[in-house]
Design an enzyme around this catalytic site. Structure first.
Site, PDB file in Angstrom:
ATOM      1  N   HIS A  13      -4.655  -2.953   0.568  1.00  0.00           N
ATOM      2  CA  HIS A  13      -4.636  -3.099  -0.883  1.00  0.00           C
ATOM      3  C   HIS A  13      -5.143  -1.816  -1.547  1.00  0.00           C
ATOM      4  O   HIS A  13      -6.313  -1.473  -1.430  1.00  0.00           O
ATOM      5  CB  HIS A  13      -5.519  -4.286  -1.265  1.00  0.00           C
ATOM      6  CG  HIS A  13      -5.550  -4.622  -2.706  1.00  0.00           C
ATOM      7  ND1 HIS A  13      -6.698  -4.547  -3.467  1.00  0.00           N
ATOM      8  CD2 HIS A  13      -4.571  -5.049  -3.549  1.00  0.00           C
ATOM      9  CE1 HIS A  13      -6.439  -4.924  -4.696  1.00  0.00           C
ATOM     10  NE2 HIS A  13      -5.155  -5.232  -4.785  1.00  0.00           N
ATOM     11  N   HIS A  16      -4.196   2.018 -10.430  1.00  0.00           N
ATOM     12  CA  HIS A  16      -4.280   0.589 -10.748  1.00  0.00           C
ATOM     13  C   HIS A  16      -4.444   0.335 -12.240  1.00  0.00           C
ATOM     14  O   HIS A  16      -3.698  -0.434 -12.840  1.00  0.00           O
ATOM     15  CB  HIS A  16      -5.434  -0.073  -9.995  1.00  0.00           C
ATOM     16  CG  HIS A  16      -5.598  -1.525 -10.339  1.00  0.00           C
ATOM     17  ND1 HIS A  16      -6.422  -1.958 -11.367  1.00  0.00           N
ATOM     18  CD2 HIS A  16      -5.020  -2.636  -9.823  1.00  0.00           C
ATOM     19  CE1 HIS A  16      -6.348  -3.262 -11.458  1.00  0.00           C
ATOM     20  NE2 HIS A  16      -5.510  -3.717 -10.542  1.00  0.00           N
ATOM     21  N   ASP A  37      -0.011   0.572  -6.844  1.00  0.00           N
ATOM     22  CA  ASP A  37       0.317   0.225  -8.225  1.00  0.00           C
ATOM     23  C   ASP A  37       0.922   1.432  -8.933  1.00  0.00           C
ATOM     24  O   ASP A  37       0.480   2.561  -8.704  1.00  0.00           O
ATOM     25  CB  ASP A  37      -0.951  -0.194  -8.971  1.00  0.00           C
ATOM     26  CG  ASP A  37      -1.752  -1.230  -8.208  1.00  0.00           C
ATOM     27  OD1 ASP A  37      -1.356  -2.410  -8.243  1.00  0.00           O
ATOM     28  OD2 ASP A  37      -2.764  -0.863  -7.575  1.00  0.00           O
ATOM     29  N   GLU A  80       3.566  -2.439  -6.869  1.00  0.00           N
ATOM     30  CA  GLU A  80       3.323  -3.320  -8.014  1.00  0.00           C
ATOM     31  C   GLU A  80       3.540  -2.568  -9.322  1.00  0.00           C
ATOM     32  O   GLU A  80       2.898  -1.547  -9.573  1.00  0.00           O
ATOM     33  CB  GLU A  80       1.900  -3.888  -7.987  1.00  0.00           C
ATOM     34  CG  GLU A  80       1.629  -4.804  -9.173  1.00  0.00           C
ATOM     35  CD  GLU A  80       0.217  -5.332  -9.238  1.00  0.00           C
ATOM     36  OE1 GLU A  80      -0.189  -5.773 -10.345  1.00  0.00           O
ATOM     37  OE2 GLU A  80      -0.488  -5.305  -8.215  1.00  0.00           O
ATOM     38  N   GLU A  88      -0.034  -1.529  -0.030  1.00  0.00           N
ATOM     39  CA  GLU A  88       0.175  -1.945  -1.418  1.00  0.00           C
ATOM     40  C   GLU A  88      -0.326  -0.857  -2.345  1.00  0.00           C
ATOM     41  O   GLU A  88      -1.363  -0.230  -2.082  1.00  0.00           O
ATOM     42  CB  GLU A  88      -0.580  -3.251  -1.700  1.00  0.00           C
ATOM     43  CG  GLU A  88      -0.321  -3.879  -3.063  1.00  0.00           C
ATOM     44  CD  GLU A  88      -1.289  -3.426  -4.158  1.00  0.00           C
ATOM     45  OE1 GLU A  88      -1.058  -3.766  -5.333  1.00  0.00           O
ATOM     46  OE2 GLU A  88      -2.277  -2.715  -3.841  1.00  0.00           O
TER      47      GLU A  88
END
Length: 237
Positions: A7, A49, A36, A108, A34
């Protein structure tokens, strides 16, 4: 459990969403990452993020109001540790150049509360340019963004992020005519019935964010397909 997503990279051990964090996760043997993404004022996709850079750099301000060049002047590592002084905010292109195509990459789209108009097309075009079209999941709390991605390139996998405990979210996904691959719920409301219903609807389930072994083992028992974790090394091997 099949999939352990790092993450924001190995974000417990290195500054989140930076090249060192992703490199460390890969060195630890992680096969799923993962990250962002946001869009700068000059239409470059960067990896971060928060909507602003106040928390994770020595600068301030919203990403959408700054140029890539301005963002690249900021130190994105010293806040975490002096060891990472001089680390920069990466572009998505830099990460795609770094990661092998056998690594599952979850991107994301950070589109709430600020919206990045056109980010979906730019993201799809960048993935096509780098040949990342198969081992990719595009996720977002902005489900309209996922629908836009679906309209642009239906073959890309979509992951529906959920923060709230919705009633029958698999039915909501179907009603939206969203061809989702997976559902990414907050880990706190996952139980056996939730897992079974997701699987019955043909959805993989990847809860976020799991950092303790007890919760991990519980989810293994429930049969979830994977987890997002800030400490991938804790669950590798």
């Amino acid at each position: 459990m099949d999939t352990i997503f790092a993450h924001r990279g190995a974000s417990f051990e290195a500054p989140e969403n930076t090249i060192p964090a992703f490199q460390l996760a890969l060195q630890q043997g992680c096969k799923a990452i993962e990250l962002d993404v946001h869009l700068t004022i000059d239409q470059e996709i960067v990896v971060c993020h928060d909507d602003h850079i106040d928390r994770t750099t020595d600068g301030t301000g919203l990403i959408k109001e700054q140029t890539l060049n301005a963002l690249k002047q900021r130190d994105a590592g010293s806040w975490f540790s002096s060891e990472y002084k001089g680390t920069r905010i990466p572009t998505l292109a830099e990460i795609l150049a770094l990661i092998d195509k056998d690594v599952l990459l979850n991107i994301e789209i950070k589109n709430i509360p600020y919206f990045h108009k056109g980010i979906e097309q730019k993201l799809v075009s960048l993935l096509e340019r780098y040949g990342f079209e198969d081992n990719i999941i595009i996720s977002s709390f902005d489900h309209q963004a996922l629908k836009t991605v679906q309209n642009i390139k239906p073959s890309l996998k979509k992951g529906v992020l959920l923060k709230n405990y919705l009633i029958s979210p698999w039915e909501y996904i179907q009603r939206c005519d969203l061809d989702a691959y997976s559902i990414h719920p907050l880990y706190t409301f996952i139980d056996q019935a939730f897992v079974q219903d997701c699987h019955q609807a043909g959805l993989k389930i990847y809860p976020y964010t799991v950092d303790d072994r007890k919760t991990y083992q519980h989810f293994e028992t429930l049969g979830v397909d994977g987890i997002f974790t800030n400490i991938p090394s804790r669950f590798m091997g």
